[in-house]
Every structure is written in structure tokens, then in C-alpha cells.
Design an enzyme around this catalytic site. Structure first.
Site, PDB file in Angstrom:
ATOM      1  CB  SER A 101      -0.848   0.031   1.253  1.00 27.89           C
ATOM      2  OG  SER A 101      -1.241  -1.259   1.547  1.00 27.89           O
ATOM      3  CB  CYS A 102       1.877   3.362  -2.510  1.00 25.20           C
ATOM      4  SG  CYS A 102       0.486   2.943  -3.520  1.00 25.20           S
ATOM      5  CB  VAL A 103      -1.297   5.474   2.141  1.00 29.32           C
ATOM      6  CG1 VAL A 103      -2.453   5.261   1.206  1.00 29.32           C
ATOM      7  CG2 VAL A 103      -1.182   4.369   3.153  1.00 29.32           C
TER       8      VAL A 103
END
Lengths: 103, 412
Positions: A101-103
Site C-alpha cells: 500500500s503506497c499511502v
């Protein structure tokens, strides 16, 4: 990087057991990894795996939502096929990188 | 006359309008900004409203105060972009032609995407704080709430400001401690992520922090629906979490206009080159801020760093050069941790948040991945910086590219 013997093949895996090179994947490798995860692969599993590999190859980011909209299964069905963490487990079996997840 | 159109007058669109109006000759370039709303919200301030630290008036200003003179502003809904025709259709039939288009229409919350969320408990015992209305409602609710199970839940990835839910539970811990009812409030953070945050080193630090505040983290929980009668969240693998008060980050999606234009992915975010910020579909369309699908945080700091790269690339392409500026995914987030302290993380596509000092190596004054009073002051000061420097497109003493200077490589 480490080499691991899976289904009689030497494959390159990372610390979490994900294949570093999706091209080293074949069905026997998938069956073996699935066994380690306690999953026996059905045709439905293979359809999902094929979708994952194709989507990954096209450079798109995979999400649980995307699999749920694939027409192969819905999100609930995806959880039933790969209980626990469907995207993480199915990606491992499909020989593609661990979803990040690239948050 | 050449034409540049900016869709969206939020943080990203306003910064670009200011930068470009200064750089492009008024005789040669017409710049138009389109937005449907007249109020600019300082969104990082929404977090403080439920706890009475800020009120509505602290976060609202008129958008028109921040657009430079010489920019045409149209307050209207957008019907769609016709990329092949280089034009934008507005509601009411107005047509805008463009040479270059910047899409900065952001992300919106979609509570209706989660079954049961907007049912009978919505705005009574279920709130969001990503809208001004939600934040104000929650402030009212907390004033008289006597305690119970307080659940902060995240519906879907990606969502705006990934650290906000962590800040929310920390501030709730402080709020109910000061009220003298912390022993009656059970606080949980429910997330589809495998831990408190996405990247391992920051997750380890933040998990420890939450544990020390007696806040539960329930990871890998992907919400299927809200059961209003039983007052539980139900996950796709049929686990349940009970709540007495639920604060939720609804599903985030890009603007409907993006979908009507055929430019979006399944969440209406626009496939964008993560380095050049050019749309994957049209060479003269660029995407800035939350509207894009680039793999980094949806946050104002990202829009700010990316705006410098986009500015450079727009000037490159206008003057016939290749797009040499490359965005590195730089994000920089202050994390309020309660009781007057804060943490800070600084990271990009490749490098996860690491401990150290920022912005000056070895000096600070801010501590990376450390819980300090100075970091909290940084967050408080930032509101002033936002209104007076950032939106106006002026220089800040922080580079667009992330730097390793001042960071320590560590392994878990």
C-alpha cells in the site's frame, strides 16, 4: 535475495517468500506455495491467479477492490478462496511481488 | 493567445495558478481556473475541530483571496474533459479550449459506497472528520458523550492523509483524559492495512506509541458493511467490531467528472506518469495532487513538492524541451500525538520514513520518527505557512526532492 527449492526448481525469493522474478513461476510452483499456505488450488483459484499475473504484467496496481470487480469473483468470494489476507496470499501463490500500500 | 486551464482551485490548483501566472507572459497566455466551490478549507485543521481545538472559522477562507490577479476564475461544475478535442465542457454549456490542462480535482469521500454507513446512525453516532460538516457534528457529539467504545475506522485504500486516523485516536486519548472519562472510553483503530501504518519502521514506532496510550489496533480489517442494529462493523471475512461511536474515513474517490471523461481508474483516480506527472493518455494533460494515481500519499505536502516538478516540466514542454524534471514521491507529514507533542515523517517512492532530524542534518529543529514538542509546534505553525506562503506559490526552505541527509538507515 535467497534461492529456494520449490517443486524441484530453484527460484529466487525475498525474505517473505515472494518470488523476485515472476518468470520463474509455473503451476507446480503455485501448487507448492499454496500448500504451504494451506490452500488446495481449484479452477477458480487459477482464474484469479491468472488475472493477478496479467494485471501485474500490465503495470497496474492490484487492490482487493480490483479483484472484486474482475468478474471472476466478488470480494467476499476472494476472501473465501484465500482466507486471511486474500491479496497477500494470492500474490504469493501467483509469483508476483507482495502488494504494497503506497499511502 | 495560448490557453492554460486548471481544473480545481484547491491546494494543488491554487499553487499552480500562482506559480504559472508569475512565469507566463500575460500577453501570450490566458490562465483559467475552474472550481465549483468558493470556500478554501485548510483541511489539515479538520482534525482539530472534533476536540474543540479549532472551530469552523479557523479553517475557512475565500478561495478568491488566493488566486493571483490576471487569472480568470470560473465557479462552475465541470461536465467533462474531451482530451481528443483539447477542450473542457462546463455545466451549463460553456466550452473551454486549452493548449495545456492541469487536472487538480482532488479526492472526495463517498460514504454511500459502504453499505449501511449512511443509514440511521449516520451523523448520530457515526461521523467522519474529512468534511467540515462531519468535523463540526463530531465536536457537538463529543461535548456530551459519556463514553463507550470509540472506533476510528478506515474503509478503503488509498485515502487522503494516511496519518490522520492515527492523529485522531491520539487526540481522542488526550481529550477524554482531560475530561476525566478516559477509563470509560475504549479507543480502537480499525484498518485494512497490516499495521498502524504502511511502512515497517514507521509502523513499529507508531504501534509502540499507540500501545503506550492504551489504543487498540485492529489490522487487516476490510469493511464490508455497517450493521446499524447491532452497532458493529462487519468485515468481508465476517469478523465484527462493536462500536458506540464510530468515526470513519469513507471510501475515497476522484471526481465524477474524471469518470465521465474516461480518464480514471476504478476509483476515478487518473493514471499518471509518477515521475513527469503527465497523464498516461494525453501529452498536454498533467495531473497534480490527490486526483492522480501516483503511488504516494494523498497529502498537501505531496502536492506542494510535486507542484515544483510540474512547474518545471510545464515550462519545459511549453518551451519545447523534454520533460526532464522527475518527481520522487516526496511526502512530509507532521503527526499530532497528543499532549502537545508530535512526530514527523519524511519519505518518497523508494525510501520509507527513517529516524533523524529535519530539515537540517544533525540540527533539526524537527525530529524524524521522534515524539517531540518541537514537532507539535511545527504542525501548529504550519497553518500560517499554508495560508501565507504555500498557497501563494512562494518558496519554502525545503527541497522538492527528498534528501537522505539527516536520516539514519536502520534495520528492524
Amino acid at each position: 535475495m535467497a534461492n529456494k527449492e520449490i517443486a524441484g526448481k530453484t527460484v529466487d525469493v525475498n525474505a517473505d517468500g515472494y518470488l523476485n522474478n515472476p518468470s520463474q513461476w509455473d503451476k507446480d510452483v503455485a501448487i507448492e506455495i499454496a500448500k504451504e499456505e494451506g490452500i488446495e488450488l481449484s479452477n477458480k483459484h487459477y482464474e484469479v491467479i491468472e488475472f493477478l499475473r496479467k494485471t501485474h504484467e500490465s503495470g497496474e496496481t492490484l487492490t482487493i477492490r480490483k479483484v472484486g470487480k474482475s468478474g471472476i469473483t466478488d470480494i467476499k468470494g476472494f476472501y473465501e478462496l484465500f482466507p486471511g489476507g486474500p491479496l497477500k496470499i494470492s500474490s504469493k501463490i501467483a509469483g508476483i511481488p507482495k502488494p504494497s500500500s503506497c499511502v | 493567445m495560448r490557453k492554460l486551464v486548471i481544473l480545481g482551485g484547491g491546494t494543488a490548483g491554487t499553487m499552480m495558478a500562482n506559480k504559472l501566472r508569475k512565469a507566463l507572459s500575460r500577453d501570450e497566455w490566458e490562465i483559467t481556473v475552474v472550481d465549483k466551490h468558493r470556500t478554501h478549507y485548510y483541511q489539515p485543521g479538520f482534525l482539530f475541530i472534533p476536540f474543540g481545538i479549532y472551530n469552523r472559522s479557523d479553517v475557512e477562507k475565500s478561495k478568491s483571496d488566493f488566486f493571483p490577479s490576471g487569472v480568470k476564475v470560473i465557479y462552475s461544475d465541470i461536465d467533462k474533459i474531451e482530451g481528443e478535442e483539447n477542450r473542457v465542457l462546463l455545466d451549463g454549456g460553456q466550452v473551454l479550449h486549452y493548449d495545456f490542462l492541469i487536472v487538480a480535482t482532488g479526492t472526495q469521500t463517498r460514504p454511500e459506497e459502504t453499505p449501511g454507513l449512511t443509514d440511521k446512525l449516520w451523523k448520530k453516532e457515526i461521523f467522519d472528520f474529512y468534511t467540515i460538516e462531519g468535523a463540526v457534528d463530531l465536536q457537538k457529539f463529543f461535548k456530551t458523550w459519556e463514553g463507550g467504545k470509540l472506533v476510528m475506522a478506515i474503509s478503503e485504500l488509498p485515502y487522503k492523509c494516511p496519518v490522520a486516523p492515527i492523529e485522531f485516536v491520539c487526540l481522542a486519548d488526550e481529550f477524554f483524559t482531560r475530561k476525566g472519562i478516559r477509563d470509560k472510553v475504549e479507543i480502537s483503530l480499525v484498518t485494512p492495512l497490516p499495521g498502524a501504518f504502511t511502512k515497517p519502521i514507521a509502523t513499529a514506532m507508531l504501534s509502540e506509541l499507540l500501545k503506550s496510550k492504551n489504543i487498540n489496533v485492529i489490522p487487516d480489517f476490510y469493511i464490508e458493511r455497517v450493521d446499524n442494529d447491532k452497532k458493529v462493523l462487519v468485515s468481508y471475512d465476517q469478523r465484527e467490531v462493536e462500536f458506540d461511536a464510530l468515526t470513519i474515513v469513507p471510501v475515497n474517490m476522484g471526481a465524477d467528472m474524471v469518470e465521465r471523461s474516461g480518464l480514471g481508474d476504478d476509483l476515478n483516480f487518473i493514471p499518471t506518469n509518477k515521475f513527469t506527472l503527465q497523464s498516461e493518455k494525453f501529452e498536454n494533460i498533467f495531473v497534480l495532487g490527490d486526483a492522480s494515481n501516483i503511488p504516494t500519499s494523498k497529502a498537501g505536502s505531496v502536492a506542494h513538492f510535486a507542484s515544483e516538478i510540474l512547474f518545471e516540466n510545464l515550462m519545459n514542454t511549453i518551451e519545447g524541451r523534454p520533460l526532464t524534471a522527475k518527481f520522487d514521491g516526496h511526502a512530509n507529514c507532521y503527526i499530532e500525538t497528543g499532549f502537545g507533542k508530535g512526530a514527523l515523517i519524511d519519505f518518497n517512492y523508494e525510501t520509507e520514513p527513517l529516524p533523524g532530524t529535519f530539515p537540517l542534518p544533525g540540527i533539526g529543529p524537527f525530529g524524524l520518527l521522534k515524539n517531540t514538542k518541537m514537532n507539535h509546534y511545527g504542525k501548529i505553525m504550519f497553518r500560517w505557512i499554508y495560508w501565507h506562503i504555500l498557497l501563494k506559490g512562494k518558496e519554502l526552505p525545503v527541497e522538492a526532492d527528498m534528501t537522505m541527509a539527516g536520516k539514519k538507515r536502520v534495520s528492524l
